[in-house]
Design an enzyme around this catalytic site. Sequence first.
Site, PDB file in Angstrom:
ATOM      1  N   ASP A 372       0.818  -1.213   0.000  1.00  0.00           N
ATOM      2  CA  ASP A 372       0.000   0.000   0.000  1.00  0.00           C
ATOM      3  C   ASP A 372       0.862   1.279   0.000  1.00  0.00           C
ATOM      4  O   ASP A 372       1.917   1.307   0.633  1.00  0.00           O
ATOM      5  CB  ASP A 372      -0.847  -0.056   1.287  1.00  0.00           C
ATOM      6  N   LYS A 481      -1.025  -8.430  -5.000  1.00  0.00           N
ATOM      7  CA  LYS A 481      -1.692  -8.649  -3.711  1.00  0.00           C
ATOM      8  C   LYS A 481      -3.005  -7.885  -3.781  1.00  0.00           C
ATOM      9  O   LYS A 481      -3.018  -6.662  -3.901  1.00  0.00           O
ATOM     10  CB  LYS A 481      -0.811  -8.143  -2.564  1.00  0.00           C
ATOM     11  N   ASP A 483      -6.097  -6.680  -1.946  1.00  0.00           N
ATOM     12  CA  ASP A 483      -6.526  -6.445  -0.567  1.00  0.00           C
ATOM     13  C   ASP A 483      -7.979  -5.969  -0.530  1.00  0.00           C
ATOM     14  O   ASP A 483      -8.553  -5.562  -1.553  1.00  0.00           O
ATOM     15  CB  ASP A 483      -5.593  -5.391   0.052  1.00  0.00           C
ATOM     16  N   MET A 484      -8.592  -5.974   0.637  1.00  0.00           N
ATOM     17  CA  MET A 484      -9.982  -5.527   0.819  1.00  0.00           C
ATOM     18  C   MET A 484     -10.145  -5.258   2.308  1.00  0.00           C
ATOM     19  O   MET A 484     -10.124  -6.188   3.096  1.00  0.00           O
ATOM     20  CB  MET A 484     -10.885  -6.669   0.352  1.00  0.00           C
ATOM     21  N   ASP A 553      -3.102 -10.340   9.590  1.00  0.00           N
ATOM     22  CA  ASP A 553      -2.205  -9.207   9.814  1.00  0.00           C
ATOM     23  C   ASP A 553      -1.386  -9.407  11.073  1.00  0.00           C
ATOM     24  O   ASP A 553      -0.515  -8.603  11.378  1.00  0.00           O
ATOM     25  CB  ASP A 553      -3.009  -7.910   9.913  1.00  0.00           C
TER      26      ASP A 553
HETATM   27  C1  DGJ Z   1      -4.147  -4.889   5.192  1.00  0.00           C
HETATM   28  C2  DGJ Z   1      -3.256  -6.032   4.792  1.00  0.00           C
HETATM   29  O1  DGJ Z   1      -3.621  -7.190   5.464  1.00  0.00           O
HETATM   30  C3  DGJ Z   1      -1.825  -5.660   5.064  1.00  0.00           C
HETATM   31  O2  DGJ Z   1      -0.984  -6.730   4.780  1.00  0.00           O
HETATM   32  C4  DGJ Z   1      -1.459  -4.451   4.246  1.00  0.00           C
HETATM   33  O3  DGJ Z   1      -1.487  -4.769   2.887  1.00  0.00           O
HETATM   34  C5  DGJ Z   1      -2.413  -3.312   4.560  1.00  0.00           C
HETATM   35  N1  DGJ Z   1      -3.779  -3.706   4.443  1.00  0.00           N
HETATM   36  C6  DGJ Z   1      -2.160  -2.152   3.646  1.00  0.00           C
HETATM   37  O4  DGJ Z   1      -3.062  -1.160   3.816  1.00  0.00           O
END
Ligand code: DGJ
Length: 752
Positions: A372, A481, A483-484, A553
Amino acid sequence: MIKHKLIKVNEEQKEFHLTNKSISYVFKVLNNSKQLEHLYYGKKINHSESFDYLIEREGRPANNLYEGSETSSFEHIKQEFPSFGTTDFRDPAFQIKYPKGDHISHFEYQDYEIYDGKPTIEDLPSTYTETDDEATTLCVRLKDQYSELYLILYYTIYRDLPVITRRSVFKNEDEESYFLDKAMSMSLDLPEKDFDLLHLNGAWARENHISRTPLSIGKKSISSARGATGPVHNPFIALARPETTEKSEEVYGFSLVYSGNFEAQVEVNTYNVSRVMMGINPFNFSWKLEPGEIFNTPEVVMVYSNNGLNQMSQTYHDLYRNRLVRGTWRDKDRPVLINNWEATYFEFDEDKILEIARESSELGVDLFVLDDGWFGTRDTDNGSLGNWTVDKRKLPNGLRKVSEEIHNMGMLFGLWFEPEMVSKDTDLYKNHKDWIINVPGKNVSHGRNQYILDFSNKEVVDNLYQQMDKILTHVKIDYIKWDMNRYISEAYSVNLESDRQGELYHRYILGVYSLFERLQTKYPEILFESCAGGGGRFDPGMLYYSPQIWTSDDTDAVERLKIQYGTSLVYPISSIGSHVSTVPNHQVGRNTPINTRGDVATFGTFGYELDITKLNKEEKNKVVKQIKMFKKHQKLIRTGTFYRLKSPFESNEVGWMIVSPNKSEALIGFYQVLARPNAPYERLKLQGLDPNKRYKIFPGSEYRYGSDLQNVGLLFSQNETTRKDEYWSQNNKSDFNSRLIYIKDFGDNFSD
Ligand code: DGJ
């Protein structure tokens, strides 16, 4: 009897027997009412000319008799796909709203078809076959007596696995429209209630913890109404006997190949019959089925094991890694990656990125992932989502330059996207207010300062496709990757008519799948890793599009023991995104040794997520060793049979292992959470080995027979010892300790 490869049909009584080497599934058509009665599911039974002996419905009170039905009310009949309003007072598998406003259906058996292989499901992910002899599919057609609606039940049995997949399809051949208010994928009435219900529950940063509770009379359900499967409940349940362990006894697994709102329910009635149902969550769901239209429900993968939870998981692993995951990366070793998120968060520039990439390439990392913060002006999580153009303040020479530099270092280059989201400061938000999921004129919640794009609208998906495609055609990207980071709250689409608002959640996820599909058709070489604020969408639907998924995370090694152990109940080790991160850990502040972090991450896709430039020499040497070790065993980890040996939910010590398909080698992970003084010896009893093979144990120089390793075990002592067959004492003097043991057969085997 008509015999197909894996399905036998007693034509006269219309009894269907799906069977392979290990399982049987039997149901029949009732003579009078033409309903489907469930007769048996479990360990293989012999085929019989009549399965009447399996019927249990005599002698019950005969009040509430359905006109024309058999001896009893439907309440006492175990059914394949129960309907509402026909004297069965339990929850139905579907509900249709008729033009008059009633919900009374009566679907009767019409005919059946059997074919080799397994058909795909339009617009939905599903397990598949590569050759037609791998599975056989039975398709049973029922017709509603009050309309021209058809219900088609699909059953596929795999030849070599204890697996049956099920789904339902609704077809409207009428001139009127009907509303599907509930459309589960499957229903199953098991004749007993002596089961524990297992499922995976959690929250952000503590996903997939195992919960186990005995069934009792009444309903128990898990679900999601957040637009994604979510971290709270995974779309999986299992019914295990109270005495079922990892190694022995029966368990029935149910896993839904879907990424949106779901429900899994078990209802035990007063006669101890357990009705299992799984599918799209009926809450807030209603689908208008117009004349000529078809509605496909997602598939449920049912696994039966009579050798405990490990065997159930191994079946899921086998099926999912070989016949759910698709594409270039299915059978390839995955690159060891480094991700910059925990190293830099939003604060980086080109120099920093290249510095991390350079150092890691020297240590043996294969892939650099830019997370990100590379687009718009995204210095915090306040903005820029939806503006997928490079931030020239951070990367003045553009993404292409970064990608080129990284490729010149001999590494692959990966990029983070969050395609489903938009921030307020973007043109996308300002110019397309109607593309955001919300009810105009009513409050709209944000999550992480962001709003959800209406992926039920094809125009929105097109826009995101174009934005991403532009980058992918100009920059060499090897990995994405996806993401959401928030869930749907005020569910409403201005693009849908008022009587179609109940379709939004399902249409949304179909939109997500369609974007994956389009990108993967054009860029088949790209490796996708899906993610939803960690493991918020770790489900079989996502696995179809991304062979690996970011599991959590929480990168702390101790927390990960539970998260990865739970995840392995259904999902293959090759799908479990796992990284070594820094200490003190960013989520829980814990200091764990780098060895332990590596030993936990090894049982996954393996990578790093820390500022590698800040490691000292000793740590860098360890990184080199860890990567070498992982690469050496990577094929074993990707293709081997995984066994859970000792549970972090039950003890201070944790153990698991992977054995190669031919049992010639195995990798074992042993972990101790807290050090204990004068503690008992730990013997880790291995599984899945050839008892007569003699294995050499590394580290060390000992040889042991498989029988001995399985029945006596590996010894781990916390006390000082000079024994050569002890694998712990040299490094046991701290909390959060671990050991990897590798064993290999050297051919000097035992024979009587
Ligand atoms: C949540 C993801 O799980 C993290 O690994 C990372 O990519 C953040 N978002 C970035 O905003």
